[in-house]
Design a protein around this motif. Structure first.
Motif, PDB file in Angstrom:
ATOM      1  N   LYS A  72       6.391 -20.082  45.643  1.00 40.46           N
ATOM      2  CA  LYS A  72       6.297 -19.039  44.629  1.00 40.46           C
ATOM      3  C   LYS A  72       7.414 -18.010  44.729  1.00 40.46           C
ATOM      4  O   LYS A  72       7.707 -17.317  43.760  1.00 40.46           O
ATOM      5  CB  LYS A  72       4.946 -18.328  44.743  1.00 40.46           C
ATOM      6  N   THR A  73       8.026 -17.877  45.890  1.00 41.51           N
ATOM      7  CA  THR A  73       9.073 -16.876  46.057  1.00 41.51           C
ATOM      8  C   THR A  73      10.303 -17.478  46.733  1.00 41.51           C
ATOM      9  O   THR A  73      10.199 -18.446  47.482  1.00 41.51           O
ATOM     10  CB  THR A  73       8.582 -15.687  46.902  1.00 41.51           C
ATOM     11  N   ILE A  74      11.450 -16.878  46.443  1.00 39.36           N
ATOM     12  CA  ILE A  74      12.699 -17.215  47.117  1.00 39.36           C
ATOM     13  C   ILE A  74      13.181 -15.956  47.814  1.00 39.36           C
ATOM     14  O   ILE A  74      13.362 -14.914  47.171  1.00 39.36           O
ATOM     15  CB  ILE A  74      13.764 -17.705  46.130  1.00 39.36           C
ATOM     16  N   GLN A  75      13.370 -15.993  49.119  1.00 41.31           N
ATOM     17  CA  GLN A  75      13.770 -14.809  49.878  1.00 41.31           C
ATOM     18  C   GLN A  75      15.268 -14.855  50.133  1.00 41.31           C
ATOM     19  O   GLN A  75      15.799 -15.825  50.660  1.00 41.31           O
ATOM     20  CB  GLN A  75      13.009 -14.731  51.198  1.00 41.31           C
ATOM     21  N   VAL A  76      15.957 -13.783  49.731  1.00 42.68           N
ATOM     22  CA  VAL A  76      17.395 -13.672  49.902  1.00 42.68           C
ATOM     23  C   VAL A  76      17.678 -12.664  51.003  1.00 42.68           C
ATOM     24  O   VAL A  76      16.997 -11.655  51.130  1.00 42.68           O
ATOM     25  CB  VAL A  76      18.064 -13.232  48.584  1.00 42.68           C
ATOM     26  N   ALA A  77      18.701 -12.937  51.806  1.00 41.41           N
ATOM     27  CA  ALA A  77      19.089 -12.049  52.916  1.00 41.41           C
ATOM     28  C   ALA A  77      17.945 -11.883  53.907  1.00 41.41           C
ATOM     29  O   ALA A  77      17.672 -10.782  54.385  1.00 41.41           O
ATOM     30  CB  ALA A  77      19.570 -10.697  52.408  1.00 41.41           C
ATOM     31  N   SER A  78      17.277 -12.976  54.215  1.00 42.12           N
ATOM     32  CA  SER A  78      16.161 -12.934  55.161  1.00 42.12           C
ATOM     33  C   SER A  78      16.647 -12.486  56.535  1.00 42.12           C
ATOM     34  O   SER A  78      17.679 -12.928  57.020  1.00 42.12           O
ATOM     35  CB  SER A  78      15.524 -14.320  55.269  1.00 42.12           C
ATOM     36  N   GLY A  79      15.907 -11.596  57.156  1.00 43.75           N
ATOM     37  CA  GLY A  79      16.273 -11.112  58.485  1.00 43.75           C
ATOM     38  C   GLY A  79      17.217  -9.929  58.476  1.00 43.75           C
ATOM     39  O   GLY A  79      17.505  -9.362  59.524  1.00 43.75           O
ATOM     40  N   SER A  80      17.733  -9.530  57.304  1.00 47.08           N
ATOM     41  CA  SER A  80      18.654  -8.397  57.226  1.00 47.08           C
ATOM     42  C   SER A  80      17.876  -7.091  57.119  1.00 47.08           C
ATOM     43  O   SER A  80      16.775  -7.056  56.587  1.00 47.08           O
ATOM     44  CB  SER A  80      19.577  -8.536  56.014  1.00 47.08           C
ATOM     45  N   ASN A  81      18.496  -5.997  57.611  1.00 51.08           N
ATOM     46  CA  ASN A  81      17.888  -4.703  57.371  1.00 51.08           C
ATOM     47  C   ASN A  81      18.223  -4.257  55.958  1.00 51.08           C
ATOM     48  O   ASN A  81      18.964  -4.921  55.237  1.00 51.08           O
ATOM     49  CB  ASN A  81      18.345  -3.669  58.404  1.00 51.08           C
ATOM     50  N   ALA A  82      17.674  -3.113  55.541  1.00 48.93           N
ATOM     51  CA  ALA A  82      17.821  -2.680  54.149  1.00 48.93           C
ATOM     52  C   ALA A  82      19.286  -2.526  53.750  1.00 48.93           C
ATOM     53  O   ALA A  82      19.693  -2.934  52.664  1.00 48.93           O
ATOM     54  CB  ALA A  82      17.062  -1.374  53.929  1.00 48.93           C
ATOM     55  N   ALA A  83      20.092  -1.939  54.617  1.00 47.90           N
ATOM     56  CA  ALA A  83      21.502  -1.716  54.277  1.00 47.90           C
ATOM     57  C   ALA A  83      22.257  -3.025  54.116  1.00 47.90           C
ATOM     58  O   ALA A  83      23.129  -3.147  53.246  1.00 47.90           O
ATOM     59  CB  ALA A  83      22.156  -0.847  55.347  1.00 47.90           C
ATOM     60  N   ASN A  84      21.938  -4.015  54.943  1.00 48.00           N
ATOM     61  CA  ASN A  84      22.656  -5.279  54.896  1.00 48.00           C
ATOM     62  C   ASN A  84      22.249  -6.166  53.724  1.00 48.00           C
ATOM     63  O   ASN A  84      22.857  -7.210  53.494  1.00 48.00           O
ATOM     64  CB  ASN A  84      22.466  -6.048  56.206  1.00 48.00           C
ATOM     65  N   THR A  85      21.202  -5.769  52.988  1.00 49.55           N
ATOM     66  CA  THR A  85      20.843  -6.535  51.796  1.00 49.55           C
ATOM     67  C   THR A  85      21.692  -6.130  50.591  1.00 49.55           C
ATOM     68  O   THR A  85      21.566  -6.723  49.522  1.00 49.55           O
ATOM     69  CB  THR A  85      19.359  -6.329  51.433  1.00 49.55           C
ATOM     70  N   ILE A  90      21.869 -13.375  43.211  1.00 47.66           N
ATOM     71  CA  ILE A  90      22.134 -14.691  42.626  1.00 47.66           C
ATOM     72  C   ILE A  90      23.412 -14.625  41.799  1.00 47.66           C
ATOM     73  O   ILE A  90      23.580 -13.711  40.982  1.00 47.66           O
ATOM     74  CB  ILE A  90      20.961 -15.152  41.736  1.00 47.66           C
ATOM     75  N   ASN A  91      24.313 -15.583  42.018  1.00 49.41           N
ATOM     76  CA  ASN A  91      25.505 -15.739  41.189  1.00 49.41           C
ATOM     77  C   ASN A  91      25.297 -16.902  40.234  1.00 49.41           C
ATOM     78  O   ASN A  91      24.780 -17.949  40.622  1.00 49.41           O
ATOM     79  CB  ASN A  91      26.744 -16.015  42.047  1.00 49.41           C
ATOM     80  N   PHE A  92      25.702 -16.728  38.995  1.00 53.10           N
ATOM     81  CA  PHE A  92      25.561 -17.778  37.993  1.00 53.10           C
ATOM     82  C   PHE A  92      26.927 -18.367  37.673  1.00 53.10           C
ATOM     83  O   PHE A  92      27.875 -17.643  37.353  1.00 53.10           O
ATOM     84  CB  PHE A  92      24.934 -17.224  36.708  1.00 53.10           C
ATOM     85  N   GLY A  93      27.013 -19.695  37.739  1.00 52.67           N
ATOM     86  CA  GLY A  93      28.233 -20.378  37.347  1.00 52.67           C
ATOM     87  C   GLY A  93      29.343 -20.240  38.368  1.00 52.67           C
ATOM     88  O   GLY A  93      29.155 -19.761  39.486  1.00 52.67           O
TER      89      GLY A  93
END
Length: 208
Positions: A72-85, A90-93
């Motif tokens: 149901k979900t896709i997690q981006v920048a997993s394990g990063s702190n708030a600043a590192n996110t 998502i990039n398209f194309g």
């Protein structure tokens, strides 16, 4: 050809392809690891457990139209702190002079999610609201007869810095509604519900 072997995880396995047992930090749990610096599979590969990839996943042959994911979900920048996110998304194309045609990226400094098209941010969404650098066009033609049934609705006030052009009726629906013109010495007309009249500001007049 490539050699397939089973080995204990005491050093880097030998051979081009190796299947070996890797012991967890507690020394009790083991799982099989496929060590393959270069490996090709012409058929399907089914993984019934969890797939861990420590390197980069590159796709050079794009033969499928859709990517179907049951999660149901896709997690981006997993394990990063708030600043590192910052900048995660998502990039398209492909890229046009190094810039993707469109992106949806997280802006940590403004705590916002930015929609970028052609290298420019056209919309930004945060807890404070939605900000857009372009026009907002509503194609719905629902007529407004109350404060809640038109094609564009707001629960608060409406602030307009430039001219407002209204193509049909302007209804002031509240009893005691005020029509105000000017800033320093405003001319006002106030609705008086008891006598069903409009009262003009004292000392002001309508000139014809």
């Amino acid at each position: 050809g490539n050699m397939v072997e089973f080995a204990e995880d005491t050093s880097t396995p030998s051979g081009s392809v190796a299947l070996y047992a890797k012991t967890a930090g507690d020394g009790d749990n083991q799982h099989l690891v496929l060590y393959a610096p270069t490996a090709s599979f012409t058929g399907d590969v089914h993984v019934t457990g969890t797939l861990h990839v420590e390197g980069t996943i590159n796709s050079t042959n794009r033969n499928e139209t859709n990517l179907i994911i049951e999660d149901k979900t896709i997690q981006v920048a997993s394990g990063s702190n708030a600043a590192n996110t910052d900048g995660a998304g998502i990039n398209f194309g492909g890229t046009n002079d190094g810039t993707p045609p469109a992106t949806i990226l997280y802006d940590h400094g403004n705590t916002a999610l930015d929609l970028n098209v052609g290298g420019s941010t056209c919309a930004s969404v945060s807890s404070a609201g939605v900000t857009t650098s372009g026009r907002v066009i509503v194609d719905d033609t629902t007529e407004a007869t109350t404060t809640t049934d038109g094609s564009l609705q707001t629960d608060g006030g409406l602030s307009v810095a430039q001219s407002a052009v209204i193509g049909h009726d302007l209804d002031l629906l509240s009893n005691g509604a005020i029509f105000k013109v000017g800033s320093d010495q405003p001319f006002t007309m106030t609705h008086a519900n008891s006598s069903n009249t409009l009262t003009v500001t004292s000392g002001h007049k309508l000139a014809f």
